[in-house]
Scaffold this motif. Sequence first.
Motif, PDB file in Angstrom:
ATOM      1  N   ILE A  87      -7.722 -52.187  14.189  1.00 40.69           N
ATOM      2  CA  ILE A  87      -9.149 -52.259  13.847  1.00 40.69           C
ATOM      3  C   ILE A  87      -9.597 -53.705  13.675  1.00 40.69           C
ATOM      4  CG2 ILE A  87     -10.897 -51.612  12.155  1.00 40.69           C
ATOM      5  CD1 ILE A  87      -9.347 -49.063  11.618  1.00 40.69           C
ATOM      6  N   VAL A  88      -8.921 -54.441  12.809  1.00 47.72           N
ATOM      7  CA  VAL A  88      -9.263 -55.841  12.556  1.00 47.72           C
ATOM      8  C   VAL A  88      -8.083 -56.466  11.806  1.00 47.72           C
ATOM      9  CG1 VAL A  88     -10.367 -55.568  10.296  1.00 47.72           C
ATOM     10  CG2 VAL A  88     -11.248 -57.292  11.877  1.00 47.72           C
ATOM     11  N   PRO A  89      -7.806 -57.764  11.985  1.00 43.99           N
ATOM     12  CA  PRO A  89      -6.602 -58.339  11.374  1.00 43.99           C
ATOM     13  C   PRO A  89      -6.738 -58.768   9.922  1.00 43.99           C
ATOM     14  CG  PRO A  89      -7.681 -59.978  12.755  1.00 43.99           C
ATOM     15  CD  PRO A  89      -8.436 -58.683  12.949  1.00 43.99           C
ATOM     16  N   PHE A  90      -7.873 -58.532   9.274  1.00 40.92           N
ATOM     17  CA  PHE A  90      -8.076 -59.033   7.916  1.00 40.92           C
ATOM     18  C   PHE A  90      -7.162 -58.340   6.910  1.00 40.92           C
ATOM     19  CE2 PHE A  90     -12.281 -60.140   9.728  1.00 40.92           C
ATOM     20  CZ  PHE A  90     -12.172 -61.515   9.579  1.00 40.92           C
ATOM     21  N   ALA A  91      -6.651 -59.147   5.991  1.00 41.62           N
ATOM     22  CA  ALA A  91      -5.823 -58.663   4.886  1.00 41.62           C
ATOM     23  C   ALA A  91      -6.200 -59.450   3.646  1.00 41.62           C
ATOM     24  CB  ALA A  91      -4.342 -58.839   5.204  1.00 41.62           C
ATOM     25  N   ALA A  92      -5.815 -58.950   2.486  1.00 37.28           N
ATOM     26  CA  ALA A  92      -6.142 -59.635   1.230  1.00 37.28           C
ATOM     27  C   ALA A  92      -5.156 -59.217   0.159  1.00 37.28           C
ATOM     28  CB  ALA A  92      -7.571 -59.304   0.795  1.00 37.28           C
ATOM     29  N   THR A 149     -20.756 -46.052  21.606  1.00 36.31           N
ATOM     30  CA  THR A 149     -19.805 -45.016  21.219  1.00 36.31           C
ATOM     31  C   THR A 149     -18.401 -45.420  21.663  1.00 36.31           C
ATOM     32  OG1 THR A 149     -19.919 -43.744  23.270  1.00 36.31           O
ATOM     33  CG2 THR A 149     -21.646 -43.335  21.635  1.00 36.31           C
ATOM     34  N   SER A 150     -17.448 -44.538  21.388  1.00 34.54           N
ATOM     35  CA  SER A 150     -16.068 -44.816  21.784  1.00 34.54           C
ATOM     36  C   SER A 150     -15.945 -44.972  23.296  1.00 34.54           C
ATOM     37  CB  SER A 150     -15.147 -43.698  21.292  1.00 34.54           C
ATOM     38  OG  SER A 150     -15.579 -42.439  21.793  1.00 34.54           O
ATOM     39  N   ALA A 151     -16.857 -44.371  24.043  1.00 30.31           N
ATOM     40  CA  ALA A 151     -16.833 -44.509  25.500  1.00 30.31           C
ATOM     41  C   ALA A 151     -17.141 -45.939  25.943  1.00 30.31           C
ATOM     42  CB  ALA A 151     -17.833 -43.546  26.131  1.00 30.31           C
ATOM     43  N   GLU A 181     -15.562 -51.773  27.296  1.00 30.58           N
ATOM     44  CA  GLU A 181     -16.559 -52.744  27.723  1.00 30.58           C
ATOM     45  C   GLU A 181     -16.946 -53.667  26.567  1.00 30.58           C
ATOM     46  OE1 GLU A 181     -20.400 -52.684  30.736  1.00 30.58           O
ATOM     47  OE2 GLU A 181     -19.815 -50.848  29.695  1.00 30.58           O
ATOM     48  N   MET A 182     -16.978 -53.137  25.351  1.00 32.28           N
ATOM     49  CA  MET A 182     -17.252 -53.961  24.177  1.00 32.28           C
ATOM     50  C   MET A 182     -16.165 -55.013  23.985  1.00 32.28           C
ATOM     51  SD  MET A 182     -18.447 -50.879  21.621  1.00 32.28           S
ATOM     52  CE  MET A 182     -18.592 -51.898  20.136  1.00 32.28           C
ATOM     53  N   LEU A 183     -14.909 -54.600  24.138  1.00 31.84           N
ATOM     54  CA  LEU A 183     -13.799 -55.531  23.990  1.00 31.84           C
ATOM     55  C   LEU A 183     -13.844 -56.606  25.069  1.00 31.84           C
ATOM     56  CD1 LEU A 183     -11.208 -56.334  22.511  1.00 31.84           C
ATOM     57  CD2 LEU A 183      -9.951 -54.778  24.023  1.00 31.84           C
ATOM     58  N   ASP A 184     -14.173 -56.219  26.291  1.00 32.78           N
ATOM     59  CA  ASP A 184     -14.282 -57.196  27.374  1.00 32.78           C
ATOM     60  C   ASP A 184     -15.362 -58.231  27.066  1.00 32.78           C
ATOM     61  OD1 ASP A 184     -12.297 -55.938  28.799  1.00 32.78           O
ATOM     62  OD2 ASP A 184     -13.663 -54.834  30.115  1.00 32.78           O
ATOM     63  N   GLY A 238     -10.725 -50.740  18.205  1.00 32.35           N
ATOM     64  CA  GLY A 238     -11.038 -49.885  17.056  1.00 32.35           C
ATOM     65  C   GLY A 238     -12.141 -50.408  16.171  1.00 32.35           C
ATOM     66  N   ALA A 239     -12.867 -51.432  16.608  1.00 32.46           N
ATOM     67  CA  ALA A 239     -13.878 -52.076  15.759  1.00 32.46           C
ATOM     68  C   ALA A 239     -14.946 -51.104  15.262  1.00 32.46           C
ATOM     69  CB  ALA A 239     -14.539 -53.221  16.511  1.00 32.46           C
ATOM     70  N   GLN A 240     -15.246 -50.071  16.048  1.00 31.75           N
ATOM     71  CA  GLN A 240     -16.307 -49.147  15.659  1.00 31.75           C
ATOM     72  C   GLN A 240     -15.944 -48.302  14.439  1.00 31.75           C
ATOM     73  OE1 GLN A 240     -18.430 -47.131  19.055  1.00 31.75           O
ATOM     74  NE2 GLN A 240     -16.928 -48.234  20.273  1.00 31.75           N
ATOM     75  N   LYS A 241     -14.686 -48.314  14.041  1.00 27.37           N
ATOM     76  CA  LYS A 241     -14.300 -47.575  12.840  1.00 27.37           C
ATOM     77  C   LYS A 241     -14.812 -48.233  11.570  1.00 27.37           C
ATOM     78  CE  LYS A 241     -10.215 -45.493  14.941  1.00 27.37           C
ATOM     79  NZ  LYS A 241      -8.737 -45.373  14.906  1.00 27.37           N
ATOM     80  N   LEU A 242     -15.268 -49.485  11.678  1.00 24.35           N
ATOM     81  CA  LEU A 242     -15.796 -50.193  10.515  1.00 24.35           C
ATOM     82  C   LEU A 242     -17.281 -49.942  10.310  1.00 24.35           C
ATOM     83  CD1 LEU A 242     -14.013 -53.639  10.892  1.00 24.35           C
ATOM     84  CD2 LEU A 242     -13.349 -51.692   9.485  1.00 24.35           C
ATOM     85  N   GLY A 243     -17.993 -49.623  11.368  1.00 24.72           N
ATOM     86  CA  GLY A 243     -19.435 -49.412  11.258  1.00 24.72           C
ATOM     87  C   GLY A 243     -20.058 -49.248  12.633  1.00 24.72           C
ATOM     88  N   THR A 244     -21.328 -48.907  12.649  1.00 20.86           N
ATOM     89  CA  THR A 244     -22.035 -48.657  13.897  1.00 20.86           C
ATOM     90  C   THR A 244     -22.303 -49.956  14.654  1.00 20.86           C
ATOM     91  OG1 THR A 244     -23.112 -46.777  12.845  1.00 20.86           O
ATOM     92  CG2 THR A 244     -24.043 -47.534  14.923  1.00 20.86           C
ATOM     93  N   PHE A 245     -22.185 -49.890  15.980  1.00 23.99           N
ATOM     94  CA  PHE A 245     -22.557 -50.996  16.864  1.00 23.99           C
ATOM     95  C   PHE A 245     -23.647 -50.517  17.807  1.00 23.99           C
ATOM     96  CE2 PHE A 245     -18.778 -52.854  15.269  1.00 23.99           C
ATOM     97  CZ  PHE A 245     -18.830 -54.213  15.547  1.00 23.99           C
ATOM     98  N   TRP A 246     -24.493 -51.462  18.188  1.00 24.66           N
ATOM     99  CA  TRP A 246     -25.564 -51.182  19.145  1.00 24.66           C
ATOM    100  C   TRP A 246     -25.491 -52.192  20.277  1.00 24.66           C
ATOM    101  CZ3 TRP A 246     -26.125 -51.121  13.875  1.00 24.66           C
ATOM    102  CH2 TRP A 246     -26.568 -49.923  13.293  1.00 24.66           C
ATOM    103  N   GLY A 247     -26.035 -51.818  21.428  1.00 23.25           N
ATOM    104  CA  GLY A 247     -25.968 -52.727  22.557  1.00 23.25           C
ATOM    105  C   GLY A 247     -27.162 -52.614  23.482  1.00 23.25           C
TER     106      GLY A 247
END
Length: 227
Positions: free
Chosen positions: A34-39, A104-106, A110-113, A126-135
């Motif tokens: 999803i994302v590499p952040f840790a704390a 969406t997941s579909a 293309e989002m990653l590219d 997996g970025a969309q698991k954090l919140g909604t994206f629009w394009g």
Amino acid sequence: MSHILDRAAWNALQTSHADIAEGGDLARRYPPSIVPFAAMRDQSPESWDALANLLSGEEVAAIVELGPLEIPPTLEVVREMQLVQMIAQGPYERISDPRIEPLTSADAEEMLDLANLTKPGPFTLGAQKLGTFWGIKVDGKLVAMGGQRLRQPGFAELSGLCTHPDFQGRGFGKLLFRFVAGEISARGDTVYLHAFSGNTTAISLYEALGFKLRATFNLRAVKRRAA
């Protein structure tokens, strides 16, 4: 008195994103997919050990803190930089535009590219698991996007804003910026964002769009040191 955004990742992993957090009381991280952040709870040896135990192989954890980071010898720094955190000076009006559509997941590949091409910051399938994206799509091709990443009670991070180089200068980035900020404001949350401290062009743009500098942070990307 500390602010909830002083430790944005830790507080997100304890609250709004606790359901996807890996780890325990001493150290937590987002799933690497999803994302590499840790704390960590603090910088005690026990917390550093707990963080190291969350990593395997070549996995990298991105740690962001206000103060200096004293990396223990069990971990190796693979990247270091400074980030600025900016916060909206007020709510944004909710807007609509027929060119903007929820992604969406579909759309993930293309989002990653697009993110890999424009490098707005850490981005995964997996970025969309954090919140909604629009394009915005042109002839069926994704050319601009923006969305939400870290979230804490009352706050949400605007992130992943980028435009394909062939379509820059058309106002797509600014339009999506205002749209995503409006969606966050409509929930009653305060909008904030992060930018690399050296990206003065982006920082000036965000200031012109109603954001102010809140704090500067140290980022260290680390992995387990080979035995």
